[in-house]
Design a protein around this motif. Structure first.
Motif, PDB file in Angstrom:
ATOM      1  N   MET A 286       6.193  -5.279  13.107  1.00  0.00           N
ATOM      2  CA  MET A 286       4.805  -4.575  13.243  1.00  0.00           C
ATOM      3  C   MET A 286       4.751  -3.285  12.485  1.00  0.00           C
ATOM      4  SD  MET A 286       4.700  -5.131  17.421  1.00  0.00           S
ATOM      5  CE  MET A 286       3.094  -4.263  17.729  1.00  0.00           C
ATOM      6  N   THR A 287       6.012  -2.709  12.203  1.00  0.00           N
ATOM      7  CA  THR A 287       6.014  -1.490  11.707  1.00  0.00           C
ATOM      8  C   THR A 287       6.589  -1.465  10.222  1.00  0.00           C
ATOM      9  OG1 THR A 287       8.299  -1.202  12.378  1.00  0.00           O
ATOM     10  CG2 THR A 287       6.395  -0.076  13.637  1.00  0.00           C
ATOM     11  N   ARG A 288       6.409  -2.820   9.727  1.00  0.00           N
ATOM     12  CA  ARG A 288       6.634  -2.979   8.192  1.00  0.00           C
ATOM     13  C   ARG A 288       5.586  -2.317   7.094  1.00  0.00           C
ATOM     14  NH1 ARG A 288       7.800  -8.658   7.598  1.00  0.00           N
ATOM     15  NH2 ARG A 288       9.600  -8.251   8.614  1.00  0.00           N
ATOM     16  N   SER A 289       6.062  -1.726   6.049  1.00  0.00           N
ATOM     17  CA  SER A 289       5.139  -1.149   5.081  1.00  0.00           C
ATOM     18  C   SER A 289       4.193  -1.719   4.569  1.00  0.00           C
ATOM     19  CB  SER A 289       6.112  -0.442   4.080  1.00  0.00           C
ATOM     20  OG  SER A 289       5.267   0.259   3.259  1.00  0.00           O
ATOM     21  N   ALA A 290       3.054  -1.402   4.460  1.00  0.00           N
ATOM     22  CA  ALA A 290       1.733  -1.986   3.958  1.00  0.00           C
ATOM     23  C   ALA A 290       1.750  -1.458   2.506  1.00  0.00           C
ATOM     24  CB  ALA A 290       0.706  -1.793   4.538  1.00  0.00           C
ATOM     25  N   ARG A 291       2.624  -1.029   1.837  1.00  0.00           N
ATOM     26  CA  ARG A 291       2.548  -0.426   0.552  1.00  0.00           C
ATOM     27  C   ARG A 291       2.546  -1.574  -0.593  1.00  0.00           C
ATOM     28  NH1 ARG A 291       6.630   4.156  -0.919  1.00  0.00           N
ATOM     29  NH2 ARG A 291       5.482   5.038   1.132  1.00  0.00           N
ATOM     30  N   GLY A 292       3.036  -2.856  -0.438  1.00  0.00           N
ATOM     31  CA  GLY A 292       3.075  -3.775  -1.093  1.00  0.00           C
ATOM     32  C   GLY A 292       3.926  -3.411  -2.291  1.00  0.00           C
ATOM     33  N   THR A 293       3.536  -4.225  -3.520  1.00  0.00           N
ATOM     34  CA  THR A 293       4.379  -4.131  -4.866  1.00  0.00           C
ATOM     35  C   THR A 293       3.324  -3.616  -5.769  1.00  0.00           C
ATOM     36  OG1 THR A 293       3.913  -6.432  -5.496  1.00  0.00           O
ATOM     37  CG2 THR A 293       5.811  -5.772  -4.063  1.00  0.00           C
ATOM     38  N   LEU A 294       4.077  -3.454  -7.080  1.00  0.00           N
ATOM     39  CA  LEU A 294       3.050  -2.971  -8.234  1.00  0.00           C
ATOM     40  C   LEU A 294       2.086  -4.223  -8.722  1.00  0.00           C
ATOM     41  CD1 LEU A 294       5.808  -1.640 -10.572  1.00  0.00           C
ATOM     42  CD2 LEU A 294       4.056  -0.324  -9.375  1.00  0.00           C
ATOM     43  N   ASP A 295       2.647  -5.465  -8.498  1.00  0.00           N
ATOM     44  CA  ASP A 295       1.684  -6.657  -8.770  1.00  0.00           C
ATOM     45  C   ASP A 295       0.602  -6.954  -7.495  1.00  0.00           C
ATOM     46  OD1 ASP A 295       3.092  -7.110 -11.027  1.00  0.00           O
ATOM     47  OD2 ASP A 295       4.582  -8.628 -10.161  1.00  0.00           O
ATOM     48  N   ARG A 296       1.257  -6.655  -6.504  1.00  0.00           N
ATOM     49  CA  ARG A 296       0.228  -6.829  -5.268  1.00  0.00           C
ATOM     50  C   ARG A 296       0.240  -5.510  -4.362  1.00  0.00           C
ATOM     51  NH1 ARG A 296       1.260 -12.523  -2.487  1.00  0.00           N
ATOM     52  NH2 ARG A 296      -0.798 -11.998  -1.550  1.00  0.00           N
ATOM     53  N   PRO A 297      -0.545  -4.366  -4.827  1.00  0.00           N
ATOM     54  CA  PRO A 297      -0.395  -3.237  -3.817  1.00  0.00           C
ATOM     55  C   PRO A 297      -1.262  -3.507  -2.662  1.00  0.00           C
ATOM     56  CG  PRO A 297      -2.114  -3.270  -5.680  1.00  0.00           C
ATOM     57  CD  PRO A 297      -1.210  -4.399  -6.203  1.00  0.00           C
ATOM     58  N   GLY A 298      -0.536  -2.753  -1.621  1.00  0.00           N
ATOM     59  CA  GLY A 298      -1.374  -3.059  -0.228  1.00  0.00           C
ATOM     60  C   GLY A 298      -2.595  -2.078  -0.114  1.00  0.00           C
ATOM     61  N   THR A 299      -3.285  -2.708   1.245  1.00  0.00           N
ATOM     62  CA  THR A 299      -4.484  -1.940   1.373  1.00  0.00           C
ATOM     63  C   THR A 299      -4.380  -1.420   2.766  1.00  0.00           C
ATOM     64  OG1 THR A 299      -5.211  -3.900   2.634  1.00  0.00           O
ATOM     65  CG2 THR A 299      -5.895  -4.045   0.235  1.00  0.00           C
ATOM     66  N   ASN A 300      -5.371   0.077   2.805  1.00  0.00           N
ATOM     67  CA  ASN A 300      -5.345   0.587   3.988  1.00  0.00           C
ATOM     68  C   ASN A 300      -4.039   1.311   4.185  1.00  0.00           C
ATOM     69  OD1 ASN A 300      -8.063   0.184   4.193  1.00  0.00           O
ATOM     70  ND2 ASN A 300      -7.747  -1.529   5.658  1.00  0.00           N
ATOM     71  N   VAL A 301      -3.147   1.444   3.019  1.00  0.00           N
ATOM     72  CA  VAL A 301      -1.550   1.996   3.303  1.00  0.00           C
ATOM     73  C   VAL A 301      -1.699   3.108   4.339  1.00  0.00           C
ATOM     74  CG1 VAL A 301       0.272   2.832   1.942  1.00  0.00           C
ATOM     75  CG2 VAL A 301      -1.203   1.021   1.044  1.00  0.00           C
ATOM     76  N   ALA A 302      -2.518   4.247   4.089  1.00  0.00           N
ATOM     77  CA  ALA A 302      -2.496   5.531   4.781  1.00  0.00           C
ATOM     78  C   ALA A 302      -2.838   5.173   6.254  1.00  0.00           C
ATOM     79  CB  ALA A 302      -3.369   6.418   4.294  1.00  0.00           C
ATOM     80  N   ALA A 303      -3.637   4.400   6.602  1.00  0.00           N
ATOM     81  CA  ALA A 303      -3.990   4.008   8.072  1.00  0.00           C
ATOM     82  C   ALA A 303      -2.832   3.394   8.587  1.00  0.00           C
ATOM     83  CB  ALA A 303      -5.309   3.071   7.998  1.00  0.00           C
ATOM     84  N   LYS A 304      -2.114   2.189   7.986  1.00  0.00           N
ATOM     85  CA  LYS A 304      -1.115   1.529   8.358  1.00  0.00           C
ATOM     86  C   LYS A 304       0.172   2.418   8.809  1.00  0.00           C
ATOM     87  CE  LYS A 304       1.037  -2.422   9.576  1.00  0.00           C
ATOM     88  NZ  LYS A 304       2.440  -1.676   9.894  1.00  0.00           N
ATOM     89  N   SER A 305       0.410   3.299   7.634  1.00  0.00           N
ATOM     90  CA  SER A 305       1.598   4.175   8.071  1.00  0.00           C
ATOM     91  C   SER A 305       1.279   5.357   9.085  1.00  0.00           C
ATOM     92  CB  SER A 305       1.698   5.311   6.541  1.00  0.00           C
ATOM     93  OG  SER A 305       1.968   4.259   5.150  1.00  0.00           O
TER      94      SER A 305
END
Length: 394
Positions: A286-305
């Motif tokens: 549940m608390t895994r980072s949503a940052r993603g990778t360079l090829d597939r960046p995450g979405t809503n990273v600040a909210a998920k953090s």
């Protein structure tokens, strides 16, 4: 969690008050065990790098006599069994590393331990290099001495292991005891499902609401100021050491307040409920980072953090463990159920609801209802409570 009326295992943590000399020797004890751990880890790494040979606990434990004979001023002054426990600690870390490798997970090879991150030593048997002496209010640790203990409650059962622990400038002894007699509580007839949340820490299926204390958020400004002060200090300076101690003290206070809240909340539920149902949450997922990778960046990273910080601040995993331990001692039952869709499935008809707001779900048939109460009732139902057919405890 299933349990009967048999004896249980419990840990007792007491503060100790070493003299100046005893505190210095206790610090040396930690240092020498840290060096032993790092040397054993280095040996394993070198053996694998150069010879492709895996070294186990048995071979390293067999070298202890020679190590103690060659270095009597450091390794030879401590308990043999405590050094074996340190080598077992490394062996467990290596076993966990291999297990993660086989499972295809992020392996994380065991790291060398810095001295300021090595804060405990264990003696695996009372009487072997250590001795718990409740009649005198002291504990004996070989190489350290007879240290004064503030035992604020009676120790039950048989003392199995004794650990020395340092937290900042404070010292503690931790006793792990077997055969602790249970203390069953009288039946109350109350069975509840409990939905854990961020805005509300817990909501029960019969309507009780436990607010979320949010200790980390309350101390965020103080922690940020301490961290900023630390960042401005010159490395390896005395001022930096004091600033680090300040940051650690803030974290320690947050941790202690959270643990105190979890203990009191769990105790209140255990005293008033015969059966308690909880979601079997996978908090690391549940608390895994949503940052993603360079090829597939995450979405809503600040909210998920922010959500991740709130989940970790709530301490759901710590609460579940404390609740299970207290329930076992009191003769209560804790049942863990599948958490999937518990908050958005209608508890009356099972239809999938919409969730326009965090605290509200809307069933297409039964209309709007509070999400946490709906989730708690679903947890209650999934555990088989109220029907006389309670689900087996996890």
């Amino acid at each position: 969690m299933a349990h009967g009326a048999g004896p249980v295992r419990r840990a007792y943590k007491f503060r100790i008050y070493p003299t100046t000399g005893q505190a210095a020797r206790a610090a040396l004890c930690l240092r020498d065990h840290q060096r032993l751990y790092n040397a054993a880890l280095e040996e394993r790494r070198e053996a694998w790098t150069r010879q492709r040979v895996s070294i186990n606990y048995g071979s390293q434990s067999g070298q202890l006599k020679d190590i103690r004979r060659a270095d009597p001023d450091e390794q030879g002054r401590w308990s043999f069994s405590s050094q074996q426990a340190t080598l077992r600690r490394l062996d467990k870390a290596m076993a966990a590393f291999y297990r993660r490798c086989k499972a295809g997970q992020n392996a994380g090879y065991p790291r060398f331990k810095a001295l300021d991150r090595w804060d405990s030593v264990e003696w695996p048997s009372d009487g072997d290099g250590c001795r718990w002496k409740p009649g005198t209010g002291r504990v004996y640790l070989r190489g350290v001495g007879h240290v004064k203990v503030h035992a604020h409650r009676a120790v039950q059962g048989r003392v199995k292991t004794i650990s020395l622990k340092r937290e900042g400038r404070r010292w503690y002894v931790v006793l792990s005891c077997d055969d602790v007699p249970p203390r069953p509580l009288p039946a109350t007839g109350r069975e509840v499902g409990v939905d854990l949340g961020v805005t509300r820490f817990a909501t029960t299926s019969d309507g009780e609401i436990i607010p979320s204390p949010r200790f980390a958020r309350e101390s965020a400004a103080e922690l940020a100021a301490a961290q900023q002060a630390l960042a401005r200090k010159k490395r390896r300076s005395a001022n930096r050491r004091r600033a680090r101690a300040k940051v650690a003290a803030v974290h320690r206070r947050i941790r202690h307040r959270r643990a105190d809240f979890c203990h009191k909340t769990a105790r209140a539920l255990v005293q008033t409920c015969d059966v308690i149902a909880l979601e079997d949450l996978r908090i690391p997922n549940m608390t895994r980072s949503a940052r993603g990778t360079l090829d597939r960046p995450g979405t809503n990273v600040a909210a998920k953090s922010g959500l991740n910080r709130s989940i970790l601040d709530a301490g759901w995993g710590q609460f579940a463990g404390i609740l299970a331990a207290k329930a076992e001692e009191a003769g209560r039952r804790v049942v863990f159920v599948n958490p999937a869709y518990s908050s958005i499935d209608c508890h009356q008809c099972g239809a999938r609801c919409t969730r326009p707001r965090q605290d509200t779900v809307i069933c297409p048939t039964h209309g709007a209802m509070h999400a946490d109460v709906n989730g708690a009732i679903n947890i209650y139902t999934r555990a088989g409570l109220g029907s006389g057919q309670a689900a087996p405890a996890a």
